[in-house]
Design a protein around this motif. Sequence first.
Motif, PDB file in Angstrom:
ATOM      1  N   PRO A  31      27.263  83.462  26.414  1.00 56.24           N
ATOM      2  CA  PRO A  31      26.309  83.632  27.502  1.00 56.24           C
ATOM      3  C   PRO A  31      26.804  82.884  28.731  1.00 56.24           C
ATOM      4  O   PRO A  31      27.126  81.703  28.645  1.00 56.24           O
ATOM      5  N   SER A  35      19.771  80.417  30.200  1.00 54.42           N
ATOM      6  CA  SER A  35      19.178  80.784  28.920  1.00 54.42           C
ATOM      7  C   SER A  35      17.981  79.894  28.610  1.00 54.42           C
ATOM      8  O   SER A  35      17.876  78.785  29.124  1.00 54.42           O
ATOM      9  N   THR A  55      20.819  87.589  34.874  1.00 50.36           N
ATOM     10  CA  THR A  55      20.026  87.959  33.715  1.00 50.36           C
ATOM     11  C   THR A  55      19.585  86.660  33.058  1.00 50.36           C
ATOM     12  O   THR A  55      20.084  85.585  33.384  1.00 50.36           O
ATOM     13  N   THR A  57      19.099  84.961  29.286  1.00 53.76           N
ATOM     14  CA  THR A  57      19.338  85.113  27.848  1.00 53.76           C
ATOM     15  C   THR A  57      18.314  84.287  27.078  1.00 53.76           C
ATOM     16  O   THR A  57      18.120  83.102  27.357  1.00 53.76           O
ATOM     17  N   ARG A  98      19.868  86.471  19.715  1.00 56.45           N
ATOM     18  CA  ARG A  98      19.743  86.245  21.157  1.00 56.45           C
ATOM     19  C   ARG A  98      19.871  87.578  21.875  1.00 56.45           C
ATOM     20  O   ARG A  98      20.612  88.456  21.458  1.00 56.45           O
ATOM     21  N   LYS A  99      19.119  87.696  22.966  1.00 54.25           N
ATOM     22  CA  LYS A  99      19.173  88.912  23.773  1.00 54.25           C
ATOM     23  C   LYS A  99      18.979  88.549  25.235  1.00 54.25           C
ATOM     24  O   LYS A  99      18.389  87.520  25.544  1.00 54.25           O
ATOM     25  N   SER A 100      19.453  89.435  26.118  1.00 59.44           N
ATOM     26  CA  SER A 100      19.341  89.172  27.549  1.00 59.44           C
ATOM     27  C   SER A 100      18.447  90.195  28.222  1.00 59.44           C
ATOM     28  O   SER A 100      18.428  91.371  27.836  1.00 59.44           O
ATOM     29  N   THR A 101      17.727  89.736  29.250  1.00 65.90           N
ATOM     30  CA  THR A 101      16.908  90.631  30.066  1.00 65.90           C
ATOM     31  C   THR A 101      17.845  91.413  30.986  1.00 65.90           C
ATOM     32  O   THR A 101      18.992  91.019  31.175  1.00 65.90           O
TER      33      THR A 101
END
Length: 127
Positions: A31, A35, A55, A57, A98-101
Amino acid sequence: MHKKIIFGVLGFALLTVLLVACTVRDQASLPTGPSVHMSASDFVQKTITIKKGQTLTLINDASAPHTVVNGKWEGSKQVAEKEAGAPTVSLNFTGNDRKSTPPFNTAGKFDIYCTIHGGMNLTVTVE
Ligand SMILES: [Cu+2]
């Protein structure tokens, strides 16, 4: 004799290409932007400030699931609102993931929350 040298050079070139390819992949999996961590039932911080175009995370440190969308908890009520200029956030976490917008491209304050856990709000300030 010359053939050996050519093969040596070719081998070295191939190794270099492979090494570069691996390096690029490693960088992509890290990343690079801001975050926020999540515990089993909450964000570990309630606010974060990021820069326009970044973004966000979200890192789920627990084995618990989370469903993070636009809006916020107001007491025990879910208010699923999306502010003007907010990216559409709809992220499902199943545990230890984990994910990102999408990028936040507009300055302002944007609320996201988890539909599973009451009070699990995060305010994203974009400047
Ligand atoms: Cu949650």
